[in-house]
Scaffold this motif. Structure first.
Motif, mmCIF file in Angstrom:
data_model
loop_
_atom_site.group_PDB
_atom_site.id
_atom_site.type_symbol
_atom_site.label_atom_id
_atom_site.label_comp_id
_atom_site.label_asym_id
_atom_site.label_seq_id
_atom_site.Cartn_x
_atom_site.Cartn_y
_atom_site.Cartn_z
ATOM 1 N N ILE A 1 -7.024 -0.424 26.915
ATOM 2 C CA ILE A 1 -5.561 -0.489 27.004
ATOM 3 C C ILE A 1 -5.068 -1.776 27.669
ATOM 4 O O ILE A 1 -3.885 -1.868 28.021
ATOM 5 C CB ILE A 1 -4.974 0.735 27.731
ATOM 6 C CG1 ILE A 1 -5.431 0.780 29.183
ATOM 7 C CG2 ILE A 1 -5.301 2.020 26.988
ATOM 8 C CD1 ILE A 1 -4.647 1.758 30.035
ATOM 9 N N VAL A 2 -5.925 -2.759 27.828
ATOM 10 C CA VAL A 2 -5.516 -4.006 28.482
ATOM 11 C C VAL A 2 -4.331 -4.628 27.744
ATOM 12 O O VAL A 2 -3.319 -4.988 28.357
ATOM 13 C CB VAL A 2 -6.690 -5.009 28.587
ATOM 14 C CG1 VAL A 2 -6.208 -6.380 29.006
ATOM 15 C CG2 VAL A 2 -7.730 -4.499 29.565
ATOM 16 N N GLN A 3 -4.423 -4.766 26.422
ATOM 17 C CA GLN A 3 -3.347 -5.391 25.632
ATOM 18 C C GLN A 3 -2.043 -4.602 25.786
ATOM 19 O O GLN A 3 -0.972 -5.190 25.976
ATOM 20 C CB GLN A 3 -3.724 -5.467 24.152
ATOM 21 C CG GLN A 3 -4.959 -6.264 23.856
ATOM 22 C CD GLN A 3 -4.774 -7.760 24.096
ATOM 23 O OE1 GLN A 3 -3.707 -8.238 24.404
ATOM 24 N NE2 GLN A 3 -5.845 -8.499 23.958
ATOM 25 N N ASP A 4 -2.121 -3.281 25.684
ATOM 26 C CA ASP A 4 -0.927 -2.440 25.812
ATOM 27 C C ASP A 4 -0.312 -2.564 27.207
ATOM 28 O O ASP A 4 0.910 -2.598 27.354
ATOM 29 C CB ASP A 4 -1.259 -0.972 25.532
ATOM 30 C CG ASP A 4 -1.633 -0.718 24.081
ATOM 31 O OD1 ASP A 4 -1.278 -1.542 23.215
ATOM 32 O OD2 ASP A 4 -2.287 0.308 23.818
ATOM 33 N N ALA B 1 -1.050 3.131 29.476
ATOM 34 C CA ALA B 1 -0.835 1.700 29.707
ATOM 35 C C ALA B 1 0.457 1.463 30.472
ATOM 36 O O ALA B 1 0.512 0.613 31.366
ATOM 37 C CB ALA B 1 -0.812 0.958 28.371
ATOM 38 N N LYS B 2 1.472 2.236 30.133
ATOM 39 C CA LYS B 2 2.756 2.080 30.815
ATOM 40 C C LYS B 2 2.626 2.424 32.303
ATOM 41 O O LYS B 2 3.225 1.765 33.149
ATOM 42 C CB LYS B 2 3.818 2.949 30.152
ATOM 43 C CG LYS B 2 5.197 2.687 30.671
ATOM 44 C CD LYS B 2 6.251 3.295 29.793
ATOM 45 C CE LYS B 2 7.604 2.813 30.271
ATOM 46 N NZ LYS B 2 8.558 2.700 29.214
ATOM 47 N N ARG B 3 1.830 3.422 32.618
ATOM 48 C CA ARG B 3 1.635 3.794 34.033
ATOM 49 C C ARG B 3 0.997 2.652 34.829
ATOM 50 O O ARG B 3 1.418 2.352 35.944
ATOM 51 C CB ARG B 3 0.772 5.045 34.140
ATOM 52 C CG ARG B 3 1.508 6.286 33.729
ATOM 53 C CD ARG B 3 0.666 7.511 33.930
ATOM 54 N NE ARG B 3 1.425 8.696 33.574
ATOM 55 C CZ ARG B 3 0.946 9.906 33.574
ATOM 56 N NH1 ARG B 3 -0.309 10.107 33.939
ATOM 57 N NH2 ARG B 3 1.694 10.927 33.234
ATOM 58 N N TYR B 4 -0.034 2.031 34.256
ATOM 59 C CA TYR B 4 -0.675 0.903 34.928
ATOM 60 C C TYR B 4 0.290 -0.273 35.031
ATOM 61 O O TYR B 4 0.350 -0.962 36.062
ATOM 62 C CB TYR B 4 -1.945 0.475 34.199
ATOM 63 C CG TYR B 4 -3.091 1.437 34.405
ATOM 64 C CD1 TYR B 4 -3.849 1.401 35.571
ATOM 65 C CD2 TYR B 4 -3.420 2.379 33.444
ATOM 66 C CE1 TYR B 4 -4.908 2.287 35.771
ATOM 67 C CE2 TYR B 4 -4.468 3.263 33.628
ATOM 68 C CZ TYR B 4 -5.204 3.216 34.792
ATOM 69 O OH TYR B 4 -6.242 4.093 34.991
ATOM 70 N N ALA B 5 1.056 -0.504 33.974
ATOM 71 C CA ALA B 5 2.015 -1.608 33.969
ATOM 72 C C ALA B 5 3.101 -1.381 35.015
ATOM 73 O O ALA B 5 3.496 -2.322 35.717
ATOM 74 C CB ALA B 5 2.626 -1.763 32.586
ATOM 75 N N VAL B 6 3.578 -0.146 35.134
ATOM 76 C CA VAL B 6 4.608 0.171 36.140
ATOM 77 C C VAL B 6 4.061 -0.096 37.531
ATOM 78 O O VAL B 6 4.745 -0.693 38.376
ATOM 79 C CB VAL B 6 5.080 1.647 35.998
ATOM 80 C CG1 VAL B 6 5.856 2.090 37.221
ATOM 81 C CG2 VAL B 6 5.906 1.830 34.737
ATOM 82 N N ALA B 7 2.848 0.326 37.776
ATOM 83 C CA ALA B 7 2.247 0.115 39.104
ATOM 84 C C ALA B 7 2.142 -1.376 39.421
ATOM 85 O O ALA B 7 2.534 -1.817 40.513
ATOM 86 C CB ALA B 7 0.869 0.766 39.166
ATOM 87 N N LEU B 8 1.654 -2.154 38.475
ATOM 88 C CA LEU B 8 1.518 -3.596 38.690
ATOM 89 C C LEU B 8 2.887 -4.250 38.820
ATOM 90 O O LEU B 8 3.085 -5.147 39.645
ATOM 91 C CB LEU B 8 0.715 -4.228 37.555
ATOM 92 C CG LEU B 8 0.324 -5.684 37.738
ATOM 93 C CD1 LEU B 8 -0.487 -5.887 39.018
ATOM 94 C CD2 LEU B 8 -0.480 -6.180 36.540
ATOM 95 N N MET C 1 -3.629 12.295 26.487
ATOM 96 C CA MET C 1 -2.513 11.407 26.747
ATOM 97 C C MET C 1 -2.707 10.135 25.932
ATOM 98 O O MET C 1 -3.794 9.579 25.879
ATOM 99 C CB MET C 1 -2.476 11.086 28.240
ATOM 100 C CG MET C 1 -1.151 10.568 28.701
ATOM 101 S SD MET C 1 -1.039 10.309 30.493
ATOM 102 C CE MET C 1 -1.403 11.908 31.158
ATOM 103 N N SER C 2 -1.637 9.663 25.294
ATOM 104 C CA SER C 2 -1.762 8.494 24.430
ATOM 105 C C SER C 2 -1.993 7.230 25.259
ATOM 106 O O SER C 2 -1.612 7.155 26.427
ATOM 107 C CB SER C 2 -0.521 8.336 23.561
ATOM 108 O OG SER C 2 0.544 7.825 24.325
ATOM 109 N N ASN C 3 -2.610 6.251 24.590
ATOM 110 C CA ASN C 3 -2.908 4.991 25.268
ATOM 111 C C ASN C 3 -1.649 4.295 25.767
ATOM 112 O O ASN C 3 -1.657 3.687 26.829
ATOM 113 C CB ASN C 3 -3.678 4.057 24.335
ATOM 114 C CG ASN C 3 -5.145 4.417 24.264
ATOM 115 O OD1 ASN C 3 -5.628 5.252 25.033
ATOM 116 N ND2 ASN C 3 -5.858 3.802 23.353
ATOM 117 N N SER C 4 -0.559 4.369 24.989
ATOM 118 C CA SER C 4 0.656 3.667 25.402
ATOM 119 C C SER C 4 1.255 4.281 26.670
ATOM 120 O O SER C 4 1.787 3.569 27.516
ATOM 121 C CB SER C 4 1.682 3.644 24.278
ATOM 122 O OG SER C 4 2.059 4.960 23.929
ATOM 123 N N VAL C 5 1.164 5.590 26.814
ATOM 124 C CA VAL C 5 1.674 6.254 28.015
ATOM 125 C C VAL C 5 0.836 5.841 29.224
ATOM 126 O O VAL C 5 1.374 5.523 30.294
ATOM 127 C CB VAL C 5 1.673 7.792 27.842
ATOM 128 C CG1 VAL C 5 2.009 8.493 29.143
ATOM 129 C CG2 VAL C 5 2.628 8.202 26.743
#
Length: 181
Positions: free
Chosen positions: A88-91, A7-14, A1-5
């Motif tokens: 993936i912090v930045q992403d 990262a998006k999951r963690y971002a959605v949760a937050l 799974m790509s880093n951006s995908v």
């Protein structure tokens, strides 16, 4: 799974947590600080990616460095350590900010021009493109690019509006070439 995908999951949760607690602005401010720290401190990245350092040591270090951030931001960082995803912090920060902006009808635009835009010019671009994109606010980042010669090139998300002299000349050339065939 790509880093951006991922990262998006963690971002959605937050983002969902922040939306539920109505503290999206606070989370954005904290994440921007976290992003700056990671961007500007290469030794931090080296430390966190070092396999010889235990996850407990990494967590303790993160707790001490980011002791002033909210529990939600800190827990996200600690979870990224557990999952060995500190890369993936930045992403994640970028994805979070993009979601927050989208939810509020805000878009970011890079405007490339041959010189620095005046406030009036910036306001005109904001008004025209905010209406065109059906958003509330357009934040403009003016990038001076002397190679443009004249005109503007505007990038909003993955859309590019190119009104530079160079592009207009290329279009004219293509029309002339196809007309002569």
């Amino acid at each position: 799974m790509s880093n951006s995908v991922v990262a998006k999951r963690y971002a959605v949760a937050l983002f969902e947590i922040g939306k539920g607690k109505s503290n999206l602005d606070q989370l954005e401010e904290e994440l921007l600080v976290v992003s700056d720290v990671f961007k500007n401190d290469e030794s931090l990245n080296d430390f966190l990616s070092n396999p010889r350092v235990s996850s407990g040591q990494k967590k303790e270090f993160i707790r001490s460095v980011f002791k002033d951030v909210s529990k939600d931001t800190l827990n996200t960082l600690l979870l990224l350590i557990d999952k060995r995803r500190m890369d993936i912090v930045q992403d994640t920060v970028q994805e979070f900010i993009a979601m927050k902006n989208e939810s509020r009808g805000i878009a970011e635009a890079n405007v490339y021009s041959v010189r620095e835009l005046t406030e009036d010019e910036t306001q005109q671009i904001q008004d025209v493109f905010a209406k065109k994109m059906m958003i509330n606010t357009l934040r403009i980042n003016n990038i001076v690019d002397p190679s443009i010669i004249g005109g503007l090139k505007i990038r909003i998300g993955n859309q590019i509006y190119d009104g530079t002299v160079q592009t207009q000349l290329k279009r004219l050339e293509q029309k002339l070439v196809t007309a002569n065939k």
